[in-house]
Design a protein around this motif. Structure first.
Motif, short mmCIF file in Angstrom:
data_model
loop_
_atom_site.label_atom_id
_atom_site.label_comp_id
_atom_site.label_asym_id
_atom_site.label_seq_id
_atom_site.Cartn_x
_atom_site.Cartn_y
_atom_site.Cartn_z
N TRP A 22 49.48 44.99 27.55
CA TRP A 22 49.45 46.14 28.46
C TRP A 22 48.46 47.21 28.01
CZ3 TRP A 22 51.09 45.94 33.22
CH2 TRP A 22 52.04 44.97 33.56
N THR A 23 48.27 47.37 26.71
CA THR A 23 47.35 48.41 26.24
C THR A 23 45.91 47.90 26.17
OG1 THR A 23 47.86 47.91 23.91
CG2 THR A 23 49.10 49.70 24.97
N GLU A 24 45.69 46.73 25.59
CA GLU A 24 44.33 46.25 25.39
C GLU A 24 43.73 45.58 26.62
OE1 GLU A 24 43.95 44.05 21.74
OE2 GLU A 24 45.05 45.58 20.62
N LYS A 25 44.54 44.93 27.42
CA LYS A 25 44.01 44.22 28.59
C LYS A 25 44.09 45.07 29.87
CE LYS A 25 43.75 40.07 26.45
NZ LYS A 25 43.18 38.79 26.62
N VAL A 26 45.22 45.75 30.05
CA VAL A 26 45.43 46.50 31.30
C VAL A 26 45.03 47.96 31.15
CG1 VAL A 26 47.11 47.05 33.11
CG2 VAL A 26 47.28 44.87 31.90
N GLY A 27 44.97 48.48 29.92
CA GLY A 27 44.51 49.85 29.72
C GLY A 27 45.60 50.90 29.69
N PHE A 28 46.86 50.48 29.55
CA PHE A 28 47.96 51.45 29.44
C PHE A 28 47.91 52.13 28.08
CE2 PHE A 28 51.44 50.13 32.65
CZ PHE A 28 50.51 49.89 33.62
N TYR A 88 39.98 44.80 38.70
CA TYR A 88 39.94 43.35 38.92
C TYR A 88 38.92 42.70 37.98
CZ TYR A 88 39.58 38.89 41.41
OH TYR A 88 39.58 37.56 41.72
N ASN A 89 37.72 43.23 37.95
CA ASN A 89 36.66 42.68 37.10
C ASN A 89 36.96 42.86 35.61
OD1 ASN A 89 34.96 41.60 39.13
ND2 ASN A 89 34.30 43.67 39.63
N ASP A 90 37.54 44.00 35.23
CA ASP A 90 37.92 44.22 33.83
C ASP A 90 38.93 43.17 33.36
OD1 ASP A 90 36.26 46.41 33.57
OD2 ASP A 90 37.89 47.89 33.64
N LEU A 91 39.93 42.90 34.19
CA LEU A 91 40.94 41.90 33.83
C LEU A 91 40.31 40.52 33.71
CD1 LEU A 91 43.96 43.10 36.00
CD2 LEU A 91 43.68 43.35 33.52
N LEU A 92 39.44 40.18 34.65
CA LEU A 92 38.74 38.89 34.57
C LEU A 92 37.94 38.78 33.27
CD1 LEU A 92 37.33 38.27 38.16
CD2 LEU A 92 39.01 36.87 36.95
N ASN A 93 37.22 39.83 32.93
CA ASN A 93 36.39 39.83 31.73
C ASN A 93 37.20 39.79 30.44
OD1 ASN A 93 33.99 39.88 33.19
ND2 ASN A 93 33.93 42.11 33.25
N LYS A 94 38.49 40.16 30.52
CA LYS A 94 39.36 40.12 29.34
C LYS A 94 40.21 38.84 29.33
CE LYS A 94 39.47 45.12 28.92
NZ LYS A 94 40.23 46.34 29.17
N ASN A 95 39.79 37.87 30.14
CA ASN A 95 40.44 36.56 30.21
C ASN A 95 41.91 36.61 30.62
OD1 ASN A 95 38.08 35.11 29.48
ND2 ASN A 95 38.44 35.73 27.36
N VAL A 96 42.24 37.57 31.48
CA VAL A 96 43.57 37.64 32.05
C VAL A 96 43.59 36.71 33.27
CG1 VAL A 96 45.21 39.18 33.24
CG2 VAL A 96 43.92 40.00 31.25
N ILE A 97 44.70 36.02 33.48
CA ILE A 97 44.83 35.19 34.68
C ILE A 97 44.95 36.13 35.87
CG2 ILE A 97 46.29 33.54 35.91
CD1 ILE A 97 47.20 32.53 33.11
N VAL A 98 43.99 36.03 36.78
CA VAL A 98 43.92 36.92 37.94
C VAL A 98 43.78 36.08 39.20
CG1 VAL A 98 42.62 38.80 39.01
CG2 VAL A 98 42.78 38.68 36.53
N GLY A 99 44.57 36.42 40.22
CA GLY A 99 44.48 35.73 41.50
C GLY A 99 43.34 36.28 42.34
N GLU A 100 43.08 35.61 43.43
CA GLU A 100 42.03 36.08 44.33
C GLU A 100 42.46 37.36 45.04
OE1 GLU A 100 40.54 33.17 47.06
OE2 GLU A 100 40.70 31.58 45.57
N ILE A 101 41.48 38.16 45.43
CA ILE A 101 41.76 39.36 46.23
C ILE A 101 42.10 38.90 47.64
CG2 ILE A 101 40.79 41.47 47.21
CD1 ILE A 101 39.07 41.69 44.65
#
Length: 126
Positions: A22-28, A88-101
């Motif tokens: 939550w802190t390093e990938k999502v930025g909380f 969306y792009n930040d999560l993708l770049n941090k290798n988080v599993i992200v669904g399509e918009i």
């Protein structure tokens, strides 16, 4: 009468990994943290230090022992973002599993998964 949501409790297998996600990938931000020993940790995170609602990742195994009747499933959470495409792009770049918009009647939405494969949604803030 209830006038706001204070804390969302997530039951996780690994509190430290949840905090890192939550802190390093999502930025909380970590609002507070205390290790009380014997597996009891208090970690409070939020999108910003000023947020009215925070997330508390609790030790799922410990809670199950203390209160076996509790539903420890992951709640369905919808977050809002004023910088939707950047997130969306930040999560993708941090290798988080992200669904399509997806474009829904209520707005643009995507989902993402944490380290334990729990899924959450994000909607573009209007």
């Amino acid at each position: 009468m209830i006038n706001k949501v204070g804390q969302l409790m997530l039951y996780v297998n690994n509190q430290d990994e949840a905090k890192e996600f939550w802190t390093e990938k999502v930025g909380f931000s970590v609002i507070s943290e205390e290790d009380k020993g014997q597996g009891i940790k208090w970690i409070e995170i939020a999108p910003t230090k000023e947020a009215e609602t925070t997330i508390i990742p609790h030790n799922k195994e410990l809670i199950a022992k203390m209160q076996p009747e509790m539903n420890l499933g992951t709640p369905s959470l919808m977050f809002f973002s004023e910088d939707f495409d950047k997130l969306y792009n930040d999560l993708l770049n941090k290798n988080v599993i992200v669904g399509e918009i997806v474009n829904m009647h209520s707005g643009r939405i995507f989902n993402f998964a944490d380290n334990e494969n729990n899924y959450y949604a994000v909607m573009a803030a209007k």
